[in-house]
Write a protein that holds these residues in place. Structure first.
Motif, PDB file in Angstrom:
ATOM      1  N   ARG A   1      14.298 -25.763   6.123  1.00 34.76           N
ATOM      2  CA  ARG A   1      13.966 -24.390   6.684  1.00 34.76           C
ATOM      3  C   ARG A   1      14.549 -24.149   8.036  1.00 34.76           C
TER       4      ARG A   1
ATOM      5  N   GLU B   1      15.350 -18.706   6.684  1.00 36.76           N
ATOM      6  CA  GLU B   1      16.233 -19.224   5.524  1.00 36.76           C
ATOM      7  C   GLU B   1      15.832 -20.558   5.169  1.00 36.76           C
ATOM      8  N   TYR B   2      16.188 -20.847   3.860  1.00 32.71           N
ATOM      9  CA  TYR B   2      16.195 -22.284   3.295  1.00 32.71           C
ATOM     10  C   TYR B   2      17.290 -22.492   2.589  1.00 32.71           C
ATOM     11  N   LYS B   3      17.682 -23.780   2.891  1.00 35.12           N
ATOM     12  CA  LYS B   3      19.107 -24.238   2.288  1.00 35.12           C
ATOM     13  C   LYS B   3      18.598 -25.610   1.664  1.00 35.12           C
TER      14      LYS B   3
END
Length: 74
Positions: free
Chosen positions: A24, A32-34
């Motif tokens: 996160r 955003e998440y990656k």
């Protein structure tokens, strides 16, 4: 496919974060998440599962009786 509710999406993302699949990122008011490295390592597995599922569904539809076959495609 059904839509996911914001509550369910939040729950699933938290679980993925706890399990080290996503990270996160918070900047200002944007979240955003990656994918983590572990998440990226799963891409090939997920692609293989999608491919298998598509082929399995096609074969399953071909083996259904004609009236059911027509209903399943809608």
């Amino acid at each position: 496919m059904e839509r996911i509710t914001p509550k369910m999406l939040s729950k699933e993302l938290k679980e993925l974060e706890i399990n080290g699949i996503v990270e996160r990122l918070e900047t200002n008011s944007l979240i955003e998440y990656k994918l983590t490295d572990s998440g990226k390592n799963m891409i090939g597995i997920i692609d293989a599962m999608i491919s298998w599922g598509q082929k399995h569904r096609e074969l399953a539809l071909l083996t259904l009786q004609p009236p059911l076959n027509k209903l399943a495609r809608h």
